[in-house]
Scaffold this motif. Structure first.
Motif, short mmCIF file in Angstrom:
data_model
loop_
_atom_site.label_atom_id
_atom_site.label_comp_id
_atom_site.label_asym_id
_atom_site.label_seq_id
_atom_site.Cartn_x
_atom_site.Cartn_y
_atom_site.Cartn_z
N ILE A 134 7.50 15.64 -13.94
CA ILE A 134 7.38 14.19 -13.98
C ILE A 134 8.48 13.58 -14.84
O ILE A 134 9.06 12.54 -14.50
N LEU A 135 8.80 14.22 -15.95
CA LEU A 135 9.89 13.71 -16.79
C LEU A 135 11.23 13.80 -16.05
O LEU A 135 12.06 12.88 -16.14
N HIS A 136 11.44 14.88 -15.33
CA HIS A 136 12.66 15.02 -14.55
C HIS A 136 12.75 13.93 -13.49
O HIS A 136 13.83 13.33 -13.27
N ALA A 137 11.63 13.68 -12.81
CA ALA A 137 11.63 12.63 -11.79
C ALA A 137 11.89 11.26 -12.40
O ALA A 137 12.59 10.44 -11.81
N HIS A 138 11.35 11.01 -13.59
CA HIS A 138 11.51 9.70 -14.22
C HIS A 138 12.95 9.43 -14.61
O HIS A 138 13.46 8.31 -14.45
N PHE A 139 13.63 10.44 -15.13
CA PHE A 139 14.97 10.22 -15.68
C PHE A 139 16.10 10.54 -14.69
O PHE A 139 17.20 10.01 -14.84
N GLY A 162 -3.22 27.92 -17.28
CA GLY A 162 -3.43 26.48 -17.19
C GLY A 162 -2.44 25.70 -18.04
O GLY A 162 -1.94 24.65 -17.63
N GLY A 163 -2.18 26.20 -19.24
CA GLY A 163 -1.22 25.53 -20.12
C GLY A 163 0.18 25.53 -19.52
O GLY A 163 0.90 24.53 -19.59
N ILE A 164 0.58 26.66 -18.92
CA ILE A 164 1.90 26.74 -18.29
C ILE A 164 1.98 25.78 -17.11
O ILE A 164 2.99 25.08 -16.91
N PHE A 165 0.90 25.70 -16.32
CA PHE A 165 0.87 24.78 -15.18
C PHE A 165 1.04 23.33 -15.64
O PHE A 165 1.81 22.56 -15.06
N MET A 166 0.31 22.94 -16.70
CA MET A 166 0.41 21.58 -17.22
C MET A 166 1.81 21.32 -17.78
O MET A 166 2.34 20.22 -17.65
N CYS A 167 2.40 22.30 -18.42
CA CYS A 167 3.75 22.14 -18.96
C CYS A 167 4.76 21.90 -17.84
O CYS A 167 5.61 21.00 -17.93
N ILE A 168 4.67 22.70 -16.78
CA ILE A 168 5.58 22.53 -15.65
C ILE A 168 5.40 21.17 -14.99
O ILE A 168 6.36 20.48 -14.63
N SER A 169 4.12 20.76 -14.84
CA SER A 169 3.83 19.46 -14.24
C SER A 169 4.43 18.33 -15.05
O SER A 169 5.03 17.40 -14.51
N SER A 170 4.29 18.38 -16.38
CA SER A 170 4.85 17.33 -17.24
C SER A 170 6.37 17.32 -17.16
O SER A 170 6.99 16.25 -17.12
N LEU A 171 6.98 18.50 -17.13
CA LEU A 171 8.44 18.57 -17.04
C LEU A 171 8.94 18.00 -15.71
O LEU A 171 9.98 17.33 -15.65
N TRP A 218 7.34 7.29 -19.51
CA TRP A 218 7.64 8.70 -19.80
C TRP A 218 6.88 9.21 -21.02
O TRP A 218 6.81 10.42 -21.23
N LEU A 219 6.32 8.31 -21.82
CA LEU A 219 5.61 8.75 -23.02
C LEU A 219 4.37 9.58 -22.68
O LEU A 219 4.03 10.52 -23.40
N ASP A 220 3.70 9.23 -21.59
CA ASP A 220 2.48 9.97 -21.23
C ASP A 220 2.79 11.43 -20.88
O ASP A 220 2.16 12.34 -21.41
N PRO A 221 3.76 11.70 -19.99
CA PRO A 221 4.08 13.13 -19.75
C PRO A 221 4.65 13.83 -20.97
O PRO A 221 4.49 15.04 -21.11
N VAL A 222 5.29 13.09 -21.87
CA VAL A 222 5.76 13.71 -23.12
C VAL A 222 4.55 14.17 -23.94
O VAL A 222 4.53 15.27 -24.51
N GLY A 223 3.53 13.29 -24.03
CA GLY A 223 2.30 13.69 -24.73
C GLY A 223 1.64 14.88 -24.07
O GLY A 223 1.16 15.80 -24.73
N GLY A 224 1.62 14.88 -22.72
CA GLY A 224 1.07 16.03 -22.00
C GLY A 224 1.85 17.30 -22.25
O GLY A 224 1.27 18.38 -22.39
N LEU A 225 3.18 17.17 -22.31
CA LEU A 225 4.02 18.34 -22.60
C LEU A 225 3.73 18.89 -23.98
O LEU A 225 3.60 20.11 -24.17
#
Length: 419
Positions: A154-159, A143-152, A253-260
């Motif tokens: 979203i950050l990739h899409a944002h930037f 689950g942690g790996i899944f959340m990490c990939i999801s946050s990454l 982008w701060l929210d996915p950073v917090g999730g990461l």
């Protein structure tokens, strides 16, 4: 007379309940908590307060209140993170589950792991808990790996992606799409209220648990209290990530950073718990602090005035302490040196006294196996193991076959000669 050893299968359980009523054991207890940078932590709960039947005890009550609060907040944060579009809150929900899993696993397996050994399971059922821990920790690691990939993602899409492609990634990553009054794809401001509520609840749990811990002088409760404070700090990270994403211009982008950040904590805890379960299943030796507690108890037993059958003082001394962890149980092996002329009755007297002392003072010890050696000799460690150089193929079958084959050759040669 020889001191009688405990033989009831529920000794460890009774001792655990006694400690839940009377407070922690002091130095004979291993709280198993270690806290890292920014609240990263790995811990093994001492679940005496969860498994005790004394519901009127203050330590039992506050520990179970904490368990129920953790369950409610994990569900609320998971649902709120999904509905309010907050990666950091969803990751925080997984973080809460890493702690709940350990408690529920213990509650589910405590009666099973404390069953007495049988012929088919001569070392007991403690590894049932280790197997369950491996499954749960593996799930949380995933689950942690899944959340990490999801946050990454979203950050990739944002930037790095355009607005249309980023919106598609967001919709795919969350599995849903909400329209927010603030006009961007960050988390809803309403998620901040939920994050603030979890911080307040955790801070209250910290203060209430620490109050009981100080009154009882219990290191177990103090460790649980610190853990509540660490969770409160994690909630603050979530809160600031949500607020920053809403009030700072173009800072969604701060929210996915917090999730990461939080998902990395989940991955760390999941990996450490998975490794701990694998080590238990591989029969790694017990921790040094448990060895010290056992050694101290054995020394205390030997320092007592143990009278042998012939009325003489004993001359036994402790040589080595080892053992393995089996779930919440410890299977301890001791090596004691005694005079070479001692009788079986003498060594049995010492063995009973040592087993009673260790079983009654070191929490979690379920078996004490004692090996006796002579005082005037030095035994190589692990000498009881069969050397790997001895071939397991040395058996009568090949010898009989070779013998028959030789006879056949001999007779055949004889026939040729006679012929």
């Amino acid at each position: 007379m020889a001191t009688q050893a405990r033989s009831k299968s529920d000794d460890s359980h009774n001792h655990t309940e006694k400690d839940a009523k009377n407070g922690d054991n002091g130095h004979d207890h291993q709280d198993g908590h270690s806290h890292g940078l920014f609240g990263g932590h790995h811990h093994h709960h001492d679940n005496a307060y969860l498994t005790s039947q004394n519901k009127n005890d203050a330590g039992v009550r506050i520990t179970r209140i904490g368990l129920y609060c953790n369950l409610g907040m994990a569900l609320a944060k998971g649902a709120g993170g999904y509905y309010f579009n907050s990666q950091s809150m969803i990751a925080d929900a997984w973080h809460s589950l890493t702690d709940l899993a350990s408690d529920f696993l213990t509650l589910a397996t405590v009666s099973w792991s404390l069953r007495p050994p049988t012929d088919k399971f001569p070392t007991g059922f403690g590894k049932v808990e280790s197997l369950g821990s491996l499954g749960v920790s593996g799930m949380l690691l995933g689950g942690g790996i899944f959340m990490c990939i999801s946050s990454l993602q979203i950050l990739h899409a944002h930037f790095f992606l355009d607005a249309a492609a980023a919106a598609e990634v967001m919709a795919h990553g969350h599995g849903h799409s909400h329209s927010h009054s603030h006009g961007h794809d960050g988390p809803s401001l309403h998620a901040a209220w939920l994050a603030l509520g979890t911080v307040l609840v955790k801070e209250w749990l910290y203060r209430a648990t620490m109050k009981v811990a100080r009154e009882r002088k219990s290191s177990v409760l103090a460790s649980n209290a610190v853990h509540h404070r660490v969770d409160s700090m994690t909630g603050i990270v979530t809160l600031f990530a949500i607020l920053g994403a809403n009030f700072i211009h173009d800072a969604s982008w701060l929210d996915p950073v917090g999730g990461l950040f939080i998902s990395l904590l989940v991955i760390r805890a999941g990996w450490e718990n998975t490794a701990a379960a694998l080590y238990e299943l591989a029969d790694r030796s017990i921790d040094d602090d448990i060895k010290r507690s056992v050694r101290k108890s054995v020394t205390k037993a030997l320092d007592n005035d143990i009278m042998l059958a012939n009325g003489q003082q004993h001359l036994a001394e402790l040589r080595d302490v080892s053992g393995v962890k089996s779930g919440q149980n410890y299977l301890v092996d001791l090596e004691l040196a005694v005079p070479a002329d001692w009788t079986v009755e003498n060594v049995r007297t010492i063995e009973d006294a040592v087993r009673t002392q260790v079983g009654g003072s070191v929490r979690g010890v379920r078996r004490v196996h004692v090996r006796f050696v002579k005082l005037d000799e030095t035994i190589e460690k692990f000498d009881e193991f069969i050397s790997g150089e001895i071939s397991p193929r040395a058996s009568p079958e090949p010898e009989d076959h070779d013998h028959s084959h030789d006879d056949h050759d001999h007779n055949h040669g004889g026939k040729e000669h006679n012929h």
